[in-house]
Scaffold this active site. Structure first.
Site, mmCIF file in Angstrom:
data_model
loop_
_atom_site.group_PDB
_atom_site.id
_atom_site.type_symbol
_atom_site.label_atom_id
_atom_site.label_comp_id
_atom_site.label_asym_id
_atom_site.label_seq_id
_atom_site.Cartn_x
_atom_site.Cartn_y
_atom_site.Cartn_z
ATOM 1 N N GLY A 199 0.865 -1.178 0.000
ATOM 2 C CA GLY A 199 0.000 0.000 0.000
ATOM 3 C C GLY A 199 0.901 1.228 0.000
ATOM 4 C CG ASP B 86 -0.346 2.266 -5.737
ATOM 5 O OD1 ASP B 86 -1.450 1.897 -6.176
ATOM 6 O OD2 ASP B 86 0.197 1.780 -4.739
#
Ligand code: MRU
Length: 344
Positions: free
Chosen positions: A49, A237
């Site tokens: 993550g 991201d």
């Protein structure tokens, strides 16, 4: 509301983090003592993550500073730079990793003694983790205004507490809406090949008592066609400020195309540390991971021996498919990001 998930924290010279590879079956923490161990944890996706790997990398530097006993500030800085190179080489796409490392190295640069460097690096790493949780709560606050009572929300991958230092980005918005009393239903896409949706998102939401239904990735378009999705919300991201492109877990682009076709708002939730103010599209490296992630499911081979596979970890959603980008500073259209970083 269940007790909050602590994805990663610093404790007496150790980095303690949830080993996400063991979820949802076991909640186990790894205790890491070196930057190398942190780099391995990021590479092997014990922690994953975008914001979470940024925090982990920063804490990796803090480990080097803490455990290297040199009294020479120059030598200590050199050791830190080596750890920084190691951590930068772990994963190429999420920009938070580079942002966090640069931020800690900048704090180290101003130190005049080894002791000061040690203190500054550890402080900065802990600050990055603390700020991440605060930013996610702000993202939640802004994003919850876009969520209506009774909304059925589709999400992809895991952009929750586990993908951050806590609370989450996309799931932070859902959490905030739920905390305000809005009854939402979440459709979590399983997210092949690593199954972050099935393993992590579902686990997190169930702990909080938020209603969640699991679907396989290829069910999303049909779910939308059936009128069972009011909003799509995902994390990111990397977001390119220059063009508004959103780089997120592979599969996101398909959901964005389907959402556009069905006139469903497509929302992206991410902190400013995910916004890349420098890069153009051609600068972005999309991580390609081991083909075995496609060929196997949970250690069991599912395809004939000898077949080739392609395994890009992320895709790129163009700005025209994105309705809003929700950040800790407010809600923007993709085209509005350009130039915002210069206001700092
Ligand atoms: O490969 P991962 O699991 O590190 O992927 C990152 C993600 O968790 C997702 O792409 C997410 O939507 C963005 S991070 C909040």
């Amino acid at each position: 509301m269940r007790s909050e998930i602590r994805t990663i924290y610093w404790k007496d010279g150790e980095v303690v983090l949830i080993d996400q590879r063991q979820l949802p079956h076991r909640l186990r923490y790894l205790r890491l003592k070196t930057a190398k161990q942190v780099a391995t944890a990021i590479k092997d996706m014990a922690i994953r993550g975008a914001p979470a790997i940024g925090v982990a990398a920063a804490m990796g530097l803090a480990l080097t500073a803490y455990h290297c006993r040199s009294k020479d500030v120059g030598k200590l800085f050199e050791r830190l730079s080596r750890s920084c190179d190691l951590l930068k080489a772990t994963r190429p796409t999420a920009v938070n990793l580079f942002w966090a490392l640069d931020r800690v190295m900048k704090a180290a640069e101003s130190a005049r003694s080894a002791e000061e460097l040690r203190r500054k690096v550890i402080e900065e790493a802990r600050k990055i983790a603390e700020e991440d949780i605060q930013m996610n709560r702000k993202i939640g606050e802004h994003g919850a205004k876009l969520i209506d009572d009774g909304d059925k929300i589709l999400t992809h991958c895991n952009a929750g507490a586990l993908a951050t230092a806590g609370y989450g980005t996309a799931l932070g918005v859902i959490r905030a809406a739920y905390e305000q009393g809005k009854k939402v239903v979440v459709y979590a896409c399983e997210t092949r090949p690593r199954l972050q949706g099935a393993k992590l998102t579902v686990w997190e939401l169930m702990r909080d008592g938020i209603r969640v239904k699991l679907i396989t990735d290829n069910m999303a378009a049909f779910l939308m066609q059936r009128g069972r999705v009011d909003k799509v919300i995902v994390g990111a991201d990397r977001i390119l400020a220059k063009t508004g492109h959103v780089i997120n877990k592979i599969g996101t682009l398909s959901h964005a195309i389907s959402a556009k076709f069905h006139n469903i708002p497509f929302l992206v939730a991410a902190p400013f540390s995910t916004i890349d103010f420098e890069s153009s599209l051609e600068d972005v490296v999309i991580e390609e991971r081991d083909a075995r992630e496609v060929l196997y499911v949970d250690g069991k081979r599912i395809a004939p021996r000898g077949v080739e596979a392609w395994n890009p970890a992320f895709d790129i959603t163009p700005p025209e498919l994105v309705t809003y980008i929700i950040t800790e500073r407010g809600v923007y259209k993709p085209g509005e990001l350009r130039g915002l970083g210069l206001e700092e």
